[in-house]
Design a protein around this motif. Structure first.
Motif, PDB file in Angstrom:
ATOM      1  N   SER A 178       5.939  20.416 -11.258  1.00 49.43           N
ATOM      2  CA  SER A 178       6.312  21.273  -9.857  1.00 49.43           C
ATOM      3  C   SER A 178       5.720  20.332  -7.997  1.00 49.43           C
ATOM      4  CB  SER A 178       6.499  22.650  -9.873  1.00 49.43           C
ATOM      5  OG  SER A 178       4.712  22.696  -9.301  1.00 49.43           O
ATOM      6  N   SER A 179       5.255  20.202  -8.669  1.00 52.08           N
ATOM      7  CA  SER A 179       4.354  18.634  -8.763  1.00 52.08           C
ATOM      8  C   SER A 179       5.401  17.539  -7.741  1.00 52.08           C
ATOM      9  CB  SER A 179       2.774  18.158  -8.338  1.00 52.08           C
ATOM     10  OG  SER A 179       3.239  17.352  -9.895  1.00 52.08           O
ATOM     11  N   LEU A 180       6.131  17.213  -9.088  1.00 46.40           N
ATOM     12  CA  LEU A 180       6.734  16.050  -9.944  1.00 46.40           C
ATOM     13  C   LEU A 180       8.971  16.341  -8.610  1.00 46.40           C
ATOM     14  CD1 LEU A 180       6.828  14.474 -13.091  1.00 46.40           C
ATOM     15  CD2 LEU A 180       6.275  13.532 -11.029  1.00 46.40           C
ATOM     16  N   CYS A 181       8.525  17.980  -8.686  1.00 43.17           N
ATOM     17  CA  CYS A 181       9.765  17.979  -7.931  1.00 43.17           C
ATOM     18  C   CYS A 181       9.857  17.983  -6.205  1.00 43.17           C
ATOM     19  CB  CYS A 181      10.579  19.765  -7.881  1.00 43.17           C
ATOM     20  SG  CYS A 181      10.716  20.304  -9.918  1.00 43.17           S
ATOM     21  N   ARG A 182       8.697  17.702  -6.044  1.00 40.44           N
ATOM     22  CA  ARG A 182       8.941  17.539  -4.608  1.00 40.44           C
ATOM     23  C   ARG A 182       9.141  16.054  -4.429  1.00 40.44           C
ATOM     24  NH1 ARG A 182       3.508  19.923  -4.795  1.00 40.44           N
ATOM     25  NH2 ARG A 182       2.365  18.258  -4.942  1.00 40.44           N
ATOM     26  N   PHE A 183       9.240  15.508  -5.213  1.00 40.26           N
ATOM     27  CA  PHE A 183      10.172  13.893  -4.686  1.00 40.26           C
ATOM     28  C   PHE A 183      11.642  14.205  -4.543  1.00 40.26           C
ATOM     29  CE2 PHE A 183       5.962  13.006  -7.170  1.00 40.26           C
ATOM     30  CZ  PHE A 183       5.419  11.687  -5.466  1.00 40.26           C
ATOM     31  N   ASN A 231      -7.154  14.089  -1.058  1.00 35.44           N
ATOM     32  CA  ASN A 231      -6.091  15.300  -1.196  1.00 35.44           C
ATOM     33  C   ASN A 231      -5.792  15.263  -0.831  1.00 35.44           C
ATOM     34  OD1 ASN A 231      -9.190  15.894  -2.872  1.00 35.44           O
ATOM     35  ND2 ASN A 231     -10.305  16.696  -1.052  1.00 35.44           N
ATOM     36  N   GLY A 232      -4.524  15.924  -1.734  1.00 39.01           N
ATOM     37  CA  GLY A 232      -3.220  16.386  -1.575  1.00 39.01           C
ATOM     38  C   GLY A 232      -1.946  15.503  -1.132  1.00 39.01           C
ATOM     39  N   GLN A 233      -2.686  14.342  -1.324  1.00 39.02           N
ATOM     40  CA  GLN A 233      -1.604  13.112  -1.418  1.00 39.02           C
ATOM     41  C   GLN A 233       0.049  13.111  -2.840  1.00 39.02           C
ATOM     42  OE1 GLN A 233      -2.242  10.245   0.459  1.00 39.02           O
ATOM     43  NE2 GLN A 233      -3.448  11.719   1.175  1.00 39.02           N
ATOM     44  N   ASP A 234       0.617  12.810  -1.969  1.00 38.46           N
ATOM     45  CA  ASP A 234       2.064  12.536  -2.657  1.00 38.46           C
ATOM     46  C   ASP A 234       2.817  11.687  -1.681  1.00 38.46           C
ATOM     47  OD1 ASP A 234       2.872  14.842  -4.882  1.00 38.46           O
ATOM     48  OD2 ASP A 234       2.251  16.296  -3.220  1.00 38.46           O
ATOM     49  N   LEU A 235       2.653  10.083  -3.052  1.00 35.58           N
ATOM     50  CA  LEU A 235       3.554   9.023  -1.950  1.00 35.58           C
ATOM     51  C   LEU A 235       4.113   8.596  -3.548  1.00 35.58           C
ATOM     52  CD1 LEU A 235      -0.618   8.289  -1.264  1.00 35.58           C
ATOM     53  CD2 LEU A 235       1.194   9.339  -0.133  1.00 35.58           C
ATOM     54  N   GLU A 236       5.012   7.772  -3.149  1.00 33.83           N
ATOM     55  CA  GLU A 236       6.274   7.103  -3.936  1.00 33.83           C
ATOM     56  C   GLU A 236       6.796   5.510  -3.475  1.00 33.83           C
ATOM     57  OE1 GLU A 236      10.230   8.357  -4.457  1.00 33.83           O
ATOM     58  OE2 GLU A 236       9.088   9.418  -5.032  1.00 33.83           O
ATOM     59  N   ASP A 291       0.730  -0.555  -0.571  1.00 38.55           N
ATOM     60  CA  ASP A 291      -0.424  -0.221   0.367  1.00 38.55           C
ATOM     61  C   ASP A 291       0.608   1.537   0.163  1.00 38.55           C
ATOM     62  OD1 ASP A 291      -1.409   2.032   0.680  1.00 38.55           O
ATOM     63  OD2 ASP A 291      -3.465   0.668   1.535  1.00 38.55           O
ATOM     64  N   LEU A 292       0.760   1.929  -1.008  1.00 34.14           N
ATOM     65  CA  LEU A 292       1.604   3.443  -1.066  1.00 34.14           C
ATOM     66  C   LEU A 292       1.611   3.887   0.142  1.00 34.14           C
ATOM     67  CD1 LEU A 292       1.126   4.703  -4.267  1.00 34.14           C
ATOM     68  CD2 LEU A 292       2.937   3.223  -3.640  1.00 34.14           C
ATOM     69  N   PHE A 331       2.028   8.343  -7.106  1.00 38.03           N
ATOM     70  CA  PHE A 331       0.455   8.747  -6.836  1.00 38.03           C
ATOM     71  C   PHE A 331       0.210  10.829  -6.482  1.00 38.03           C
ATOM     72  CE2 PHE A 331      -3.344   9.490  -5.051  1.00 38.03           C
ATOM     73  CZ  PHE A 331      -4.305   9.102  -6.218  1.00 38.03           C
ATOM     74  N   HIS A 332      -0.228  11.428  -6.822  1.00 37.00           N
ATOM     75  CA  HIS A 332      -0.535  12.822  -6.564  1.00 37.00           C
ATOM     76  C   HIS A 332      -2.155  12.925  -7.020  1.00 37.00           C
ATOM     77  CE1 HIS A 332      -0.148  17.646  -6.405  1.00 37.00           C
ATOM     78  NE2 HIS A 332      -0.323  17.064  -7.842  1.00 37.00           N
ATOM     79  N   SER A 333      -2.431  14.151  -6.266  1.00 40.51           N
ATOM     80  CA  SER A 333      -4.554  14.030  -6.046  1.00 40.51           C
ATOM     81  C   SER A 333      -3.982  15.286  -5.896  1.00 40.51           C
ATOM     82  CB  SER A 333      -4.763  13.332  -4.598  1.00 40.51           C
ATOM     83  OG  SER A 333      -4.368  13.021  -3.924  1.00 40.51           O
ATOM     84  N   ASP A 334      -4.598  16.536  -6.116  1.00 39.20           N
ATOM     85  CA  ASP A 334      -4.898  17.774  -6.025  1.00 39.20           C
ATOM     86  C   ASP A 334      -5.380  18.352  -4.640  1.00 39.20           C
ATOM     87  OD1 ASP A 334      -6.680  18.009  -6.719  1.00 39.20           O
ATOM     88  OD2 ASP A 334      -6.251  19.008  -8.929  1.00 39.20           O
TER      89      ASP A 334
END
Length: 233
Positions: A213-218, A72-77, A46-47, A137-140
């Motif tokens: 820019s959302s990718l840059c958070r990883f 909302n607001g998920q940034d998982l990898e 599970d992410l 995975f990203h959600s706004d």
């Protein structure tokens, strides 16, 4: 007087022969057989539970919690270490948007993004050639869906590296007394898109840059790619 006869000695009984003992034959040693290599235990990843982790596995399931609606607001990898893997999507429902600018699932091989996915169509299977793959995975901040679930099968887990043989450190060279010449400043090279990435130029302008820019958070798998690509905006 008559002579006395000498006493007659009693006959001595012959010794009873001891029956020979037979030595049992030594059994031949049992030769152990090596079972065929297995594909490894199937894992469920599970992410949210394994966010930011690197897991070595030959087969398993990856999900964001499907069918529970994601937040909302998920940034998982998550990175899976395995050689030449095949991904088969079993469920997929992620908020759609032009160029997947709202919510998206990204897949990278050895740190290079190969696809962005969104919408409610189940993607086709993906054959990934490399030593590892990453699912992000990203959600706004608005609109959520049921998420996704996928199965993966890899041909094998990479072999562990061979430990290096200890060697004596080389002698430390004496410091040079001469002053080296000052190197010329590097000439900046215009940034270019990474192989397989979409060009970062279109009618949406700033909105498109927000997606990168959302990718840059990883900081791990996507940091290098994003630094190169975002410069175009």
């Amino acid at each position: 007087a008559a002579p006395t006869a000498a006493p007659t000695a009693a006959p001595t009984a012959a010794p009873t022969p001891v029956p020979p003992t037979s030595t049992p034959p030594t059994p031949a040693p049992t030769v152990a057989t090596t079972p065929p290599p297995s594909t490894g235990e199937k894992v469920v990843l599970d992410l949210k539970t394994h966010n930011g982790q690197s897991v070595t596995a030959a087969r398993g399931t990856i999900t964001d919690g499907y069918p529970t609606t994601y937040a909302n607001g998920q940034d998982l990898e998550l990175t899976v270490v395995g050689t030449d893997c095949v991904l088969t999507w079993t469920q997929f429902n992620v908020e759609p948007g032009q160029m997947c600018r709202y919510d998206w699932v990204a897949v990278a091989v050895d740190g290079m993004v190969v696809d962005y996915l969104c919408g409610n169509n189940v993607p086709a299977p993906m054959e990934l050639t490399g030593e590892s793959f990453t699912v992000a995975f990203h959600s706004d901040s608005s609109v959520t869906r049921a998420g996704f679930e996928m199965e993966f099968v890899c041909s094998a887990a990479p072999s562990p590296p061979t430990p290096a043989t200890e060697t004596s450190p080389p002698p430390t060279p004496a410091p040079e007394t001469s002053v080296p010449p000052t190197p010329a400043p590097p000439v900046p090279t215009p940034a270019t898109s990474a192989p397989g990435a979409e060009p970062c130029v279109d009618a949406e302008g700033e909105e498109y840059c927000e997606r990168w820019s959302s990718l840059c958070r990883f900081e791990s798998s996507f940091g290098v790619l994003c630094k190169k690509t975002c410069q175009l905006c």
